[in-house]
Scaffold this motif. Sequence first.
Motif, PDB file in Angstrom:
ATOM      1  N   TYR A 294       3.325  10.983 -11.193  1.00 23.49           N
ATOM      2  CA  TYR A 294       4.262  11.861 -10.475  1.00 23.49           C
ATOM      3  C   TYR A 294       5.679  11.306 -10.520  1.00 23.49           C
ATOM      4  N   TRP A 295       5.809   9.994 -10.235  1.00 24.59           N
ATOM      5  CA  TRP A 295       7.142   9.414 -10.198  1.00 24.59           C
ATOM      6  C   TRP A 295       7.739   9.306 -11.592  1.00 24.59           C
ATOM      7  N   ALA A 296       6.918   9.122 -12.595  1.00 27.45           N
ATOM      8  CA  ALA A 296       7.427   9.117 -13.972  1.00 27.45           C
ATOM      9  C   ALA A 296       7.992  10.481 -14.332  1.00 27.45           C
TER      10      ALA A 296
ATOM     11  N   ALA B 163       9.889  21.850  -4.927  1.00 34.10           N
ATOM     12  CA  ALA B 163       8.843  20.882  -4.582  1.00 34.10           C
ATOM     13  C   ALA B 163       9.457  19.621  -4.001  1.00 34.10           C
ATOM     14  N   LEU B 164       8.665  18.916  -3.227  1.00 35.25           N
ATOM     15  CA  LEU B 164       9.037  17.609  -2.698  1.00 35.25           C
ATOM     16  C   LEU B 164       8.033  16.573  -3.195  1.00 35.25           C
ATOM     17  N   LEU B 165       8.542  15.489  -3.713  1.00 35.41           N
ATOM     18  CA  LEU B 165       7.704  14.351  -4.056  1.00 35.41           C
ATOM     19  C   LEU B 165       7.901  13.331  -2.932  1.00 35.41           C
ATOM     20  N   VAL B 166       6.844  13.096  -2.185  1.00 31.69           N
ATOM     21  CA  VAL B 166       6.922  12.298  -0.956  1.00 31.69           C
ATOM     22  C   VAL B 166       6.131  11.010  -1.148  1.00 31.69           C
ATOM     23  N   GLU B 167       6.711   9.905  -0.698  1.00 30.18           N
ATOM     24  CA  GLU B 167       5.981   8.638  -0.737  1.00 30.18           C
ATOM     25  C   GLU B 167       6.069   7.959   0.616  1.00 30.18           C
TER      26      GLU B 167
ATOM     27  N   THR C  77      -3.604   7.827  -3.307  1.00 32.04           N
ATOM     28  CA  THR C  77      -3.327   6.391  -3.293  1.00 32.04           C
ATOM     29  C   THR C  77      -3.647   5.761  -4.650  1.00 32.04           C
ATOM     30  N   ASP C  78      -4.013   6.592  -5.615  1.00 33.35           N
ATOM     31  CA  ASP C  78      -4.322   6.107  -6.957  1.00 33.35           C
ATOM     32  C   ASP C  78      -3.016   5.766  -7.677  1.00 33.35           C
ATOM     33  N   PRO C  79      -2.790   4.485  -8.018  1.00 31.04           N
ATOM     34  CA  PRO C  79      -1.524   4.101  -8.664  1.00 31.04           C
ATOM     35  C   PRO C  79      -1.261   4.850  -9.960  1.00 31.04           C
ATOM     36  N   VAL C  80      -2.314   5.149 -10.707  1.00 34.27           N
ATOM     37  CA  VAL C  80      -2.123   5.874 -11.961  1.00 34.27           C
ATOM     38  C   VAL C  80      -1.610   7.282 -11.686  1.00 34.27           C
ATOM     39  N   GLU C  81      -2.218   7.943 -10.696  1.00 35.34           N
ATOM     40  CA  GLU C  81      -1.840   9.324 -10.400  1.00 35.34           C
ATOM     41  C   GLU C  81      -0.444   9.409  -9.806  1.00 35.34           C
TER      42      GLU C  81
ATOM     43  N   HIS D 251       0.841  -1.199   0.000  1.00 30.42           N
ATOM     44  CA  HIS D 251       0.000   0.000   0.000  1.00 30.42           C
ATOM     45  C   HIS D 251       0.882   1.256   0.000  1.00 30.42           C
ATOM     46  N   LYS D 252       0.591   2.158  -0.923  1.00 35.45           N
ATOM     47  CA  LYS D 252       1.440   3.328  -1.111  1.00 35.45           C
ATOM     48  C   LYS D 252       0.589   4.590  -1.269  1.00 35.45           C
ATOM     49  N   ALA D 253       1.170   5.693  -0.861  1.00 32.38           N
ATOM     50  CA  ALA D 253       0.542   6.998  -1.078  1.00 32.38           C
ATOM     51  C   ALA D 253       1.647   7.993  -1.395  1.00 32.38           C
TER      52      ALA D 253
END
Length: 943
Positions: free
Chosen positions: A373-375, A328-332, A365-369, A269-271
């Motif tokens: 971001y990570w792409a 910006a910060l991309l946080v997971e 938590t939407d894998p597509v969204e 599970h990821k967000a």
Amino acid sequence: MKPAYRAFLQQLETFIPESRLITDPLRTLAYGTDASFYRLIPQIVVRVESEQEVIELIARAGAERIPLTFRAAGTSLSGQAITDSVLVQLGDGWNGHRLEDGARRIRLRPGVIGAQANRILAPFNRKIGPDPASINAARIGGIAANNASGMCCGTAQNSYRTLASMRLILADGTLVDTADPVSVAALRQSHGSLLAELDRLARETRSNEALRARIEHKYRLKNTTGYALNALVDFEDPVEILQHLMIGSEGTLGFMAEIGYHTVEEHPHKASALIAFDRLQTCCEAVALLKATPVSAVELIDRAGLRSVEDKPGLPDFIRALPNDAAALLVETRAATPEQLETQVAAISSAIAHLPTSQPLSFTTDPVEYGRYWAIRKGLFPAVGAVRKTGTTVIIEDVAFPVERLAEAVTELHALFRKWHYPEALIFGHALEGNLHFVFTQAFDTADALQRYEGLMEDVAQLVVGRFDGSLKAEHGTGRNMAPFVELEWGQDAYRLMWQLKELLDPGNILNPGVLLNRDPRVHLDNLKPLPAADPLVDKCIECGFCEPSCPSRDLTLTPRQRIVIWREIARLEASGEDPERLAAMRQEYRYQGTDTCAGCGLCSTTCPVGINTGDLTRSIRSRDNGNHARLAQWLADHYGGVTRTSRTLFRLADATHGVLGRERMQRLTGGLRRLSGNRLQQWTPAMPTAAARIPLATKGADTHRPKVVYLPSCASRTMGPPRGAIDSRSLAEVTEQLLRKAGYEVIYPQGLDAQCCGMPFQSKGMFDAADNKARETERLLLEATGNGALPVYSDTSPCSLQLKEQLDPRIRLYDSVDFIDAFLLERLQFEPLDEPVALHVTCSATRLDQTGKLKRIADFCSRQVVVPEQIGCCGFAGDKGFSTPELNASALRTLKDTVQHCGEGVSTSRTCEIGLTHHSGIDYHSIVYLLDRCSRAMNVQP
């Protein structure tokens, strides 16, 4: 070739087959190129397949003082995988793995790709610790040799920290397995003096308070500069010290024949959240606060980085309006359960709630969204590469600062970019570790450009070390790039200790000399790689090598990266006029190595950071080479109905002859004729199709109560039936029609079908006009058959579907068979799945159509055991190359038989691919439609 290497080559020929000893100028240049901005051309390239070969190779090299450089995937960025001596590549023998302790440990051979290791571990919710951005291409040998880490790895889960064991070949050829007590005992007996010296150096290091404190301080941050001196502090057993010294040693101390990892948990599970701040200072304050929260990754992106991707699909609109000082910060965050994930998100949000953000903080938590971001984050490096000026290279540097001084460091780096005139430079990185990457473009063609680069690097070194006492290489490895700066970063005592370790473990200096440690203060400015203009189709290539695992010719001739390397050299020689004979020879050799053995499948574009399809270059070259055949191509296009009828006749005759002669005599006869023709005759195999039954062109009786679909069978499925002895002797068109009718559809065929072709047979050979003409004819037929798009079109062959989707009038709703089945048929049929395993082959076109998940879902309806063979991508049949260049198909599928021999049958979505798959697997491959028809029955469906 130099005399010493000629003599050495003769020695190698006594224990390595000639086919694995490469000395020709084209391939030594191609194979000698890596992802760095340096170039050296090896004298000899050796492909090794076993530990015994490596042991013998090292022993011979040591005796002759011939340097060796071991290469895994060649994705390293700092010049550590190139040589002008002997380059050693890893063959198929290095792809094995072994799970231990319920997948809590995994032993990996150095040829295993990092992402492949994670796919092996995925069913156990485990993964390896290192997660470099290159994980889909980088091999375990290189990951360990560079101590590569990544976005979520940090310092706690890199190769050094998660190392469990190692099979290691020392510089004198001794093999030791640190997981085997017998092997370790033998090493203590045979190399007691070496281990005693390691023990002495470690004890002296631990007792030297200043040096010990220096080492402990350096490894508070990410650090891959120099050798892993922390091994001398962290361990007392010299065998443990030895194996940990190998991590990050870049092949300069020994050869890692196997690496055992303690695996880490992969939470399901990821967000993720993309959090923007108007001020860089605030952004960096947030990093310090997030370090104490349950985050898995925190990636910083500066304003220049955001600007480079702000127009990418999926990025929020507000990014464009951010001020110049924004970041910006991309946080997971990851968790074992949804409830735990929710708690973690709340804790993270609370930790920075008091800081002003550009927009309200929001996790998804939407894998597509969050995948988008990570792409985008992963696209920052290629974003610069895509806009660079032709002839320049893209350089990515990799430094680390104390987290508490991150904002100050970023500001001062920007000041250096302005000072040395790098306006395009951008910064991003793994903020939790203070690890920043900065990317810029660089030309090396003038003295001024070289001086500018030298000045920047000197200033960066002084900034990182002198001002912040940081790391000059946090995770990309020292290489040639930072070798002159190792002493500056570490100081005299530590630097002297590193040389002692090198001289102890490699006294002959034969293992990758000059890499990691080098006394030449300008080595980082030598042997810089030229990137001349070659063709607009490929000029944006940054030679990263991400394309290579997907290429079917990668172990036969050249990969996409290597094709571009050679085409650039051809262009350079043409422009300079310096060596006409070499140019002529290279052009001649490239015809086979580059053009004839390129499948043109386009899979390279799916993994290329800048989207290059090297198949387009190949087709362009073929177009120029086949210029005199344009009239013949057009004649064939104009008489295509006759061509298909003739093809059916030839298949019928071949099958009749097969029936009379039998398999063995047919193979001998056709093989002999092919050899006599100089391989101009097509190769026959027992998997050769029979003639397909002719499709009746009249539309079946109309039933106004049933939904209608226009069925477009490809020319391959109209001419090629199943092979002799197949599970089902019906043609694909017959089975497809039955399946569609079973699902309640009325099937309509376009008129004039016999002469129809999507154009791919012409397109693949560079006959573009004929290809376009056939596509336009098909378009007219489909517009008429569908009532200008009112009815859907079912296309039964995935390569043809891909070709047509890129060509047709948008009014035509063309569905590949996979898409149509998934969207409309599964819900209209009832299934009784098989118990026996079924092999599934995902064609290159299906991959490019993003159908992998759909294909697996369809197959799961039909079998309880669906097998997708590892490392089988494009099959290399490539339309007709399985007949004309069968070695390409054989190389691409060389590992298939072992992985599917327990399966009763195989399924795919391309008739030509299925020929090669059947031949090389030993099982019957056919369209997945056959399996669907066999496992399904009609249900009552309301129209």
